[in-house]
Design a protein around this motif. Structure first.
Motif, PDB file in Angstrom:
ATOM      1  N   LEU A 291      37.336  41.557  44.735  1.00 59.63           N
ATOM      2  CA  LEU A 291      36.069  40.886  45.069  1.00 59.63           C
ATOM      3  C   LEU A 291      35.507  40.207  43.819  1.00 59.63           C
ATOM      4  CD1 LEU A 291      34.019  43.153  47.474  1.00 59.63           C
ATOM      5  CD2 LEU A 291      34.702  40.779  47.812  1.00 59.63           C
ATOM      6  N   GLY A 292      35.364  38.885  43.900  1.00 57.33           N
ATOM      7  CA  GLY A 292      34.898  38.116  42.745  1.00 57.33           C
ATOM      8  C   GLY A 292      33.504  38.523  42.309  1.00 57.33           C
ATOM      9  N   SER A 293      32.698  38.977  43.235  1.00 58.96           N
ATOM     10  CA  SER A 293      31.332  39.330  42.880  1.00 58.96           C
ATOM     11  C   SER A 293      31.298  40.577  42.001  1.00 58.96           C
ATOM     12  CB  SER A 293      30.529  39.573  44.160  1.00 58.96           C
ATOM     13  OG  SER A 293      31.178  40.546  44.946  1.00 58.96           O
ATOM     14  N   TYR A 294      32.338  41.405  42.102  1.00 59.17           N
ATOM     15  CA  TYR A 294      32.415  42.567  41.215  1.00 59.17           C
ATOM     16  C   TYR A 294      33.092  42.167  39.911  1.00 59.17           C
ATOM     17  CZ  TYR A 294      31.179  45.676  45.126  1.00 59.17           C
ATOM     18  OH  TYR A 294      30.535  46.299  46.161  1.00 59.17           O
ATOM     19  N   ALA A 295      34.186  41.383  40.063  1.00 61.61           N
ATOM     20  CA  ALA A 295      34.986  41.028  38.898  1.00 61.61           C
ATOM     21  C   ALA A 295      34.210  40.128  37.951  1.00 61.61           C
ATOM     22  CB  ALA A 295      36.270  40.330  39.340  1.00 61.61           C
ATOM     23  N   GLY A 296      33.507  39.149  38.507  1.00 61.84           N
ATOM     24  CA  GLY A 296      32.814  38.174  37.676  1.00 61.84           C
ATOM     25  C   GLY A 296      31.902  38.826  36.653  1.00 61.84           C
ATOM     26  N   PRO A 297      30.885  39.582  37.080  1.00 65.78           N
ATOM     27  CA  PRO A 297      29.959  40.172  36.106  1.00 65.78           C
ATOM     28  C   PRO A 297      30.646  41.161  35.157  1.00 65.78           C
ATOM     29  CG  PRO A 297      29.073  40.282  38.338  1.00 65.78           C
ATOM     30  CD  PRO A 297      30.486  39.844  38.456  1.00 65.78           C
ATOM     31  N   ARG A 298      31.617  41.921  35.668  1.00 67.51           N
ATOM     32  CA  ARG A 298      32.204  42.959  34.815  1.00 67.51           C
ATOM     33  C   ARG A 298      33.174  42.384  33.800  1.00 67.51           C
ATOM     34  NH1 ARG A 298      34.361  48.147  37.693  1.00 67.51           N
ATOM     35  NH2 ARG A 298      34.809  48.584  35.494  1.00 67.51           N
ATOM     36  N   LEU A 299      33.764  41.257  34.118  1.00 67.70           N
ATOM     37  CA  LEU A 299      34.749  40.681  33.200  1.00 67.70           C
ATOM     38  C   LEU A 299      34.186  39.499  32.422  1.00 67.70           C
ATOM     39  CD1 LEU A 299      37.929  40.807  35.499  1.00 67.70           C
ATOM     40  CD2 LEU A 299      37.205  42.450  33.750  1.00 67.70           C
ATOM     41  N   ALA A 300      32.915  39.214  32.638  1.00 68.13           N
ATOM     42  CA  ALA A 300      32.339  38.018  32.028  1.00 68.13           C
ATOM     43  C   ALA A 300      32.446  38.062  30.506  1.00 68.13           C
ATOM     44  CB  ALA A 300      30.873  37.872  32.450  1.00 68.13           C
ATOM     45  N   ASP A 301      32.224  39.258  29.925  1.00 72.70           N
ATOM     46  CA  ASP A 301      32.252  39.313  28.462  1.00 72.70           C
ATOM     47  C   ASP A 301      33.559  39.924  27.961  1.00 72.70           C
ATOM     48  OD1 ASP A 301      31.727  41.665  29.600  1.00 72.70           O
ATOM     49  OD2 ASP A 301      29.874  42.125  28.501  1.00 72.70           O
ATOM     50  N   ASP A 302      34.596  39.884  28.788  1.00 69.93           N
ATOM     51  CA  ASP A 302      35.908  40.382  28.354  1.00 69.93           C
ATOM     52  C   ASP A 302      36.796  39.182  28.075  1.00 69.93           C
ATOM     53  OD1 ASP A 302      38.411  41.425  28.059  1.00 69.93           O
ATOM     54  OD2 ASP A 302      38.143  42.967  29.618  1.00 69.93           O
ATOM     55  N   PRO A 303      37.061  38.871  26.806  1.00 73.56           N
ATOM     56  CA  PRO A 303      37.820  37.643  26.493  1.00 73.56           C
ATOM     57  C   PRO A 303      39.259  37.729  26.992  1.00 73.56           C
ATOM     58  CG  PRO A 303      37.485  38.970  24.514  1.00 73.56           C
ATOM     59  CD  PRO A 303      36.691  39.635  25.583  1.00 73.56           C
ATOM     60  N   ASP A 304      39.726  38.942  27.234  1.00 64.70           N
ATOM     61  CA  ASP A 304      41.117  39.079  27.644  1.00 64.70           C
ATOM     62  C   ASP A 304      41.307  38.804  29.127  1.00 64.70           C
ATOM     63  OD1 ASP A 304      43.883  39.934  27.458  1.00 64.70           O
ATOM     64  OD2 ASP A 304      43.205  41.727  28.544  1.00 64.70           O
ATOM     65  N   ALA A 305      40.288  39.136  29.919  1.00 66.81           N
ATOM     66  CA  ALA A 305      40.442  39.051  31.368  1.00 66.81           C
ATOM     67  C   ALA A 305      40.099  37.661  31.862  1.00 66.81           C
ATOM     68  CB  ALA A 305      39.549  40.085  32.045  1.00 66.81           C
ATOM     69  N   LYS A 306      40.801  37.273  32.920  1.00 67.43           N
ATOM     70  CA  LYS A 306      40.503  35.965  33.524  1.00 67.43           C
ATOM     71  C   LYS A 306      40.412  36.138  35.036  1.00 67.43           C
ATOM     72  CE  LYS A 306      41.311  31.161  33.552  1.00 67.43           C
ATOM     73  NZ  LYS A 306      40.026  30.804  34.112  1.00 67.43           N
ATOM     74  N   VAL A 307      39.358  35.566  35.557  1.00 64.14           N
ATOM     75  CA  VAL A 307      39.177  35.591  37.012  1.00 64.14           C
ATOM     76  C   VAL A 307      39.715  34.283  37.565  1.00 64.14           C
ATOM     77  CG1 VAL A 307      37.509  35.694  38.904  1.00 64.14           C
ATOM     78  CG2 VAL A 307      37.149  37.068  36.835  1.00 64.14           C
ATOM     79  N   VAL A 308      40.659  34.366  38.495  1.00 62.83           N
ATOM     80  CA  VAL A 308      41.304  33.148  39.007  1.00 62.83           C
ATOM     81  C   VAL A 308      40.981  32.990  40.490  1.00 62.83           C
ATOM     82  CG1 VAL A 308      43.489  31.929  39.291  1.00 62.83           C
ATOM     83  CG2 VAL A 308      43.192  33.510  37.376  1.00 62.83           C
ATOM     84  N   GLU A 309      40.457  31.831  40.806  1.00 69.21           N
ATOM     85  CA  GLU A 309      40.327  31.469  42.224  1.00 69.21           C
ATOM     86  C   GLU A 309      41.531  30.606  42.538  1.00 69.21           C
ATOM     87  OE1 GLU A 309      36.493  29.657  42.532  1.00 69.21           O
ATOM     88  OE2 GLU A 309      35.440  31.588  42.484  1.00 69.21           O
ATOM     89  N   LEU A 310      42.476  31.168  43.263  1.00 67.69           N
ATOM     90  CA  LEU A 310      43.736  30.457  43.501  1.00 67.69           C
ATOM     91  C   LEU A 310      43.463  29.162  44.253  1.00 67.69           C
ATOM     92  CD1 LEU A 310      45.990  33.507  44.349  1.00 67.69           C
ATOM     93  CD2 LEU A 310      46.076  32.076  42.296  1.00 67.69           C
ATOM     94  N   GLU A 311      44.194  28.141  43.841  1.00 66.59           N
ATOM     95  CA  GLU A 311      43.825  26.811  44.328  1.00 66.59           C
ATOM     96  C   GLU A 311      44.483  26.437  45.648  1.00 66.59           C
ATOM     97  OE1 GLU A 311      44.638  24.327  41.022  1.00 66.59           O
ATOM     98  OE2 GLU A 311      42.870  25.012  39.909  1.00 66.59           O
ATOM     99  N   ASP A 312      45.549  27.183  46.029  1.00 70.63           N
ATOM    100  CA  ASP A 312      46.085  26.867  47.370  1.00 70.63           C
ATOM    101  C   ASP A 312      45.057  27.272  48.424  1.00 70.63           C
ATOM    102  OD1 ASP A 312      46.586  29.429  46.530  1.00 70.63           O
ATOM    103  OD2 ASP A 312      48.517  29.611  47.526  1.00 70.63           O
ATOM    104  N   TYR A 313      44.500  28.429  48.266  1.00 72.04           N
ATOM    105  CA  TYR A 313      43.306  28.785  49.037  1.00 72.04           C
ATOM    106  C   TYR A 313      42.713  30.053  48.440  1.00 72.04           C
ATOM    107  CZ  TYR A 313      45.997  32.467  51.367  1.00 72.04           C
ATOM    108  OH  TYR A 313      46.737  33.571  51.629  1.00 72.04           O
ATOM    109  N   THR A 314      41.450  30.173  48.554  1.00 67.35           N
ATOM    110  CA  THR A 314      40.768  31.387  48.143  1.00 67.35           C
ATOM    111  C   THR A 314      39.850  31.809  49.283  1.00 67.35           C
ATOM    112  OG1 THR A 314      40.861  30.934  45.785  1.00 67.35           O
ATOM    113  CG2 THR A 314      39.048  32.317  46.546  1.00 67.35           C
ATOM    114  N   LEU A 315      40.080  33.040  49.743  1.00 69.86           N
ATOM    115  CA  LEU A 315      39.261  33.532  50.854  1.00 69.86           C
ATOM    116  C   LEU A 315      37.828  33.763  50.376  1.00 69.86           C
ATOM    117  CD1 LEU A 315      41.650  36.191  52.411  1.00 69.86           C
ATOM    118  CD2 LEU A 315      41.031  33.977  53.392  1.00 69.86           C
ATOM    119  N   THR A 316      36.883  33.488  51.252  1.00 72.11           N
ATOM    120  CA  THR A 316      35.484  33.804  50.942  1.00 72.11           C
ATOM    121  C   THR A 316      34.980  34.783  51.990  1.00 72.11           C
ATOM    122  OG1 THR A 316      35.156  31.635  49.976  1.00 72.11           O
ATOM    123  CG2 THR A 316      33.184  32.853  50.604  1.00 72.11           C
TER     124      THR A 316
END
Lengths: 344, 458
Positions: A234-259
């Motif tokens: 869930l991006g809403s969990y990942a986004g805030p928790r990984l925002a200040d982690d330079p190692d982690a990257k949140v990817v919204e896949l471009e073929d499709y991303t479920l909402t």
């Protein structure tokens, strides 16, 4: 402390003898003024996330105490569908189960000026209302990738997994659709969207994946280096928790991303349906949306945001969601998933 | 008392409005029914398609019936309206999946094509489609029934919308029909109004048959009217003839009596018998005059509806009358001064009637004047009318109103010993009215009366 944590961790709720569903956490937010009413909310959303919204609601309604109960989506569904416990509001990210509750007549009609103003795709009848939209994302650890490029599509991901099994073996995380309602929803919707899901399942299955029941655990394991990537988080969990982690990257896949739409409904047997409705209104309203976005980290429903991401595929609130809840369909799907995922 | 019958216009308008209202209501229900049927057909179509889509995915096998619910089938049901969806798949009488309490089709004759029915389910009414398929399970044919139900909120919403629009359509058509019916009523009634106008516009003496172009429906009325006019004309002419005959039959013997009395007067010896004979003569004279006046009056009454329309020279008429009456005036030493008869003053009218009116005025003046006084009679043009003025030095009006004096058989309170019928002024007034003229009586300065008769000039 303004809030009293009544119970933390897995406890069995003792509200009534019939209430046999498993509660993860129950918190009472006492009224800021003289208490005259109690709003009981049953939710899959962690207390910590929704606390600012609850406090904002209480700032406006000083006589309302809020009893906020957190349980897994399956338990939330069971509490309403099977046990008929009279909560005033049910919040869940499991759209299919919420839809099933509404379709089977467990949701009361609720109408207000605010519910009338929300777009068609964000509600079903006057019974089920979406207040947040959350993208289902891939999270990767750059360090874990060991110099491999961050995949942008499932095809990239499949090729990368196939090409470098040594990097990923035992270090891939995803939901266990058998154990997690959200995981089952994401997997079934993935299967609907594209055949590539099955190929991905097969490839991931060959790499001894770790199965989870919550996004937070996957995020934690990624942060601690146990995972290189986690699929369907869930991006809403990942986004805030990984925002200040330079190692982690949140990817919204471009073929499709479920909402995913996080929805609320007022059960037909609610003790205080108007309070439940008032809280819904608050979350849909201007102040609630701001609190959701800024303090809770949940993106409020926003047509513009959907339009700006052409790869976003919002799951539709319609009876199609019932299909994968069918006993036979579910068994068939999980059988197929198992055979794809554990081929070796 | 019976109520006045409704006017034709009102009757027509009410009936047309009634018809319009009935049609508008029919239209409302027709539109509603058709639209609701269309909405139901649409919903049924989608529901049937969803049911068929499920049925087509049924598979046989060795272990049991294979079911694969297609996501789109349900999703499409949701796209047409936000309605609740229920389903049930039953094989050989056992529910395999879905809602086990969903009502089955009333007859088990569900066929390859979907069967639709409406049934109560849980807390609401649902529309249900059922399809039957046979599937081979372990080489045994197993009948499988696929039942899909949908609540009717969407359909009801359409029905409500349609009902509102149908009501508007019905109301609109009613208003349109109302306006049109008002116009129609006007146009239907126009010939009647025209006929009424044509008949009303006729002059009082116009007793010709009505020859106005009328629609066929009015012809019986017109011919009845013409028949009536003909009878009226006949009755009037008989009355006129009767009056003329009556006057003749009264006057002729009176003239004979008078002639005999005069002869007897000349031969009478004693003063007593002479006096008696003179009284007889006076009485006969008076009777003859009264008979004449009755005749005149009757003529005015019966003929004023159809006056002769001739040119009458008032100057000549007055000169002639004065000449005829002068001997009587001389008997009482009265002088008659005539003015304004040098030029022709011509009016339009019925000569005998006008003559009768002027003669009555002269008679009155002579009867009521004191001896050895003067009577002034004159005629002159006054604007568009001719005025005949006759003034005497008689007893005046003694403050009585003209309307009283001109009443039929009414005589002035100061008429005293003078013999009279009370018809003279009545005749004058009626003649004036019949000719669209005017008659007035005023007190003359210095005693006496002035009578003025105004008649329109040619």
């Amino acid at each position: 402390m303004r809030t009293i944590v009544l119970a933390i961790g897995l406890i069995t709720c003792l509200l009534s003898p019939a209430a046999a569903f498993v509660v993860e956490e129950e918190t009472l937010f006492p009224a800021t003024g003289v208490e005259t009413q109690i709003l009981s909310v049953l939710s899959t959303t962690d207390t910590a996330i929704l606390r600012p919204v609850i406090l904002g609601f209480q700032a406006r309604n000083s006589s309302v105490s809020v009893r906020y109960t957190v349980a897994s989506s399956q338990e939330v569904y069971a509490a309403i569908h099977d046990e008929g416990i009279g909560y005033d509001l049910v919040i869940s990210s499991a759209m299919d189960l919420q839809m099933k509750l509404a379709n089977d007549g467990f949701a009361a009609r609720y109408r207000s000026a605010l519910t009338d103003s929300i777009p068609n795709w964000a509600h079903w009848q006057d019974r089920l209302f979406a207040f947040a939209q959350e993208n289902v994302v891939l999270i990767v650890s750059r360090a874990g990738l060991n110099g491999l490029p961050v995949p942008q599509t499932r095809r990239d991901l499949i090729e990368m997994l196939r090409g470098h099994p040594e990097v990923f073996r035992g270090r891939i995380g995803t939901y266990d659709p058998k154990a997690s309602g959200a995981g089952y929803l994401f997997a079934t919707q993935d299967a609907r969207q594209s055949e590539s899901f099955w190929r991905l399942a097969e490839v991931m299955g060959g790499l001894s994946p770790r199965l989870y029941t919550s996004s937070n655990d996957m995020i934690s394991d990624l942060k601690q280096g146990r995972l290189v990537l986690a699929y369907n988080v869930l991006g809403s969990y990942a986004g805030p928790r990984l925002a200040d982690d330079p190692d982690a990257k949140v990817v919204e896949l471009e073929d499709y991303t479920l909402t995913l739409l996080r929805t609320g409904l007022v059960p037909v047997n609610a003790a205080a349906p108007n309070l439940g409705g008032a809280f819904l209104d608050f979350m849909i309203g201007t102040q609630g949306r701001r609190l959701l976005r800024d303090d809770a980290g949940l993106p409020p429903t926003d047509e513009m945001a959907l339009a700006s991401g052409p790869y976003l595929r919002p799951m539709r609130l319609d009876p199609g969601l019932l299909v994968f809840l069918d006993r036979i369909k579910r068994k068939a799907f999980l059988d197929e998933w198992s055979s794809a995922f554990s081929q070796n | 008392m019976s109520q006045a019958p409704l006017s034709l216009r009102l009757r027509l308008v009410l009936q047309l409005l009634g018809i319009a209202a009935v049609l508008a209501i029919l239209l409302y229900f027709t539109v509603r029914t058709i639209a609701e049927q269309a909405a139901e057909a649409t919903h049924d179509g989608v529901l049937g398609a969803a049911t068929l889509a499920i049925a087509e995915r049924l598979q046989g096998g060795d272990s049991g019936v294979g079911i694969d619910l297609p996501y789109e089938a349900f999703s499409i049901l949701g796209s047409i309206s936000a309605d609740r969806v229920f389903y049930r798949i039953e094989a050989a009488g056992k529910t395999l999946t879905g809602y086990a309490d969903l009502p089955l089709p009333p007859r088990t004759g569900a066929s390859v094509a979907p069967v639709f029915y409406t049934a109560p389910y849980r807390d609401t009414q649902v529309r249900i489609a059922a399809v039957k398929r046979t599937v081979l399970v372990a080489r045994v044919a197993v009948p499988v029934l696929v039942v899909v139900a949908q609540t009717q909120l969407g359909q009801d919403a359409i029905a409500q919308r349609v009902a509102r629009r149908a009501a508007l359509v019905g109301l609109g058509s009613f208003i349109l029909a109302a306006v049109l019916s008002l116009l129609t009523t006007g146009s239907v009634l126009r010939p009647i109004n025209r006929l009424a106008e044509a008949v009303g516009r006729r002059g009082p003496q116009d007793l010709r048959a009505v020859d106005h172009p009328t629609p066929a429906e009015l012809r019986p009325l017109v011919s009845a009217l013409n028949g009536f006019i003909a009878r009226l004309r006949g009755a009037l002419s008989r009355t006129e003839t009767f009056i003329a005959e009556a006057a003749h039959h009264i006057r002729t013997p009176l003239a004979t009596v008078r002639a005999r009395a005069e002869i007897a007067l000349r031969q009478a010896g004693s003063e007593d018998s002479r006096e008696t004979l003179r009284a007889v003569i006076r009485a006969v004279e008076e009777s003859s005059r009264s008979a004449g006046q009755l005749l005149d009056h009757a003529t005015v009454v019966y003929r004023s509806d159809r006056l002769a329309d001739e040119h009458v020279d008032l100057s000549a008429l007055i000169a002639r009358l004065v000449m005829a009456i002068e001997p009587i005036a001389e008997l009482r030493d009265l002088t008659i001064m005539v003015a304004g008869v040098e030029n022709k003053i011509v009016v339009r009218g019925d000569p005998p009637l006008i003559e009768s009116a002027v003669r009555n005025l002269l008679d009155n003046a002579i009867k009521y004047s004191a001896q050895e006084t003067q009577i002034d009679i004159g005629v002159e043009k006054k604007g568009k009318t001719a005025r005949i003025e006759l003034c005497d030095r008689g007893r005046g009006l003694a403050g009585q109103r003209q309307s009283r004096l001109t009443g039929r058989f009414q005589r002035g309170e100061n008429s005293g010993d003078v013999v009279g019928s009370g018809l003279g002024l009545t005749i004058v007034e009626e003649v004036a009215a019949a000719h669209a003229g005017r008659f007035e009586l005023t007190e003359r300065e210095g005693g006496g009366t002035c009578a003025r008769l105004f008649l329109p000039l040619v």
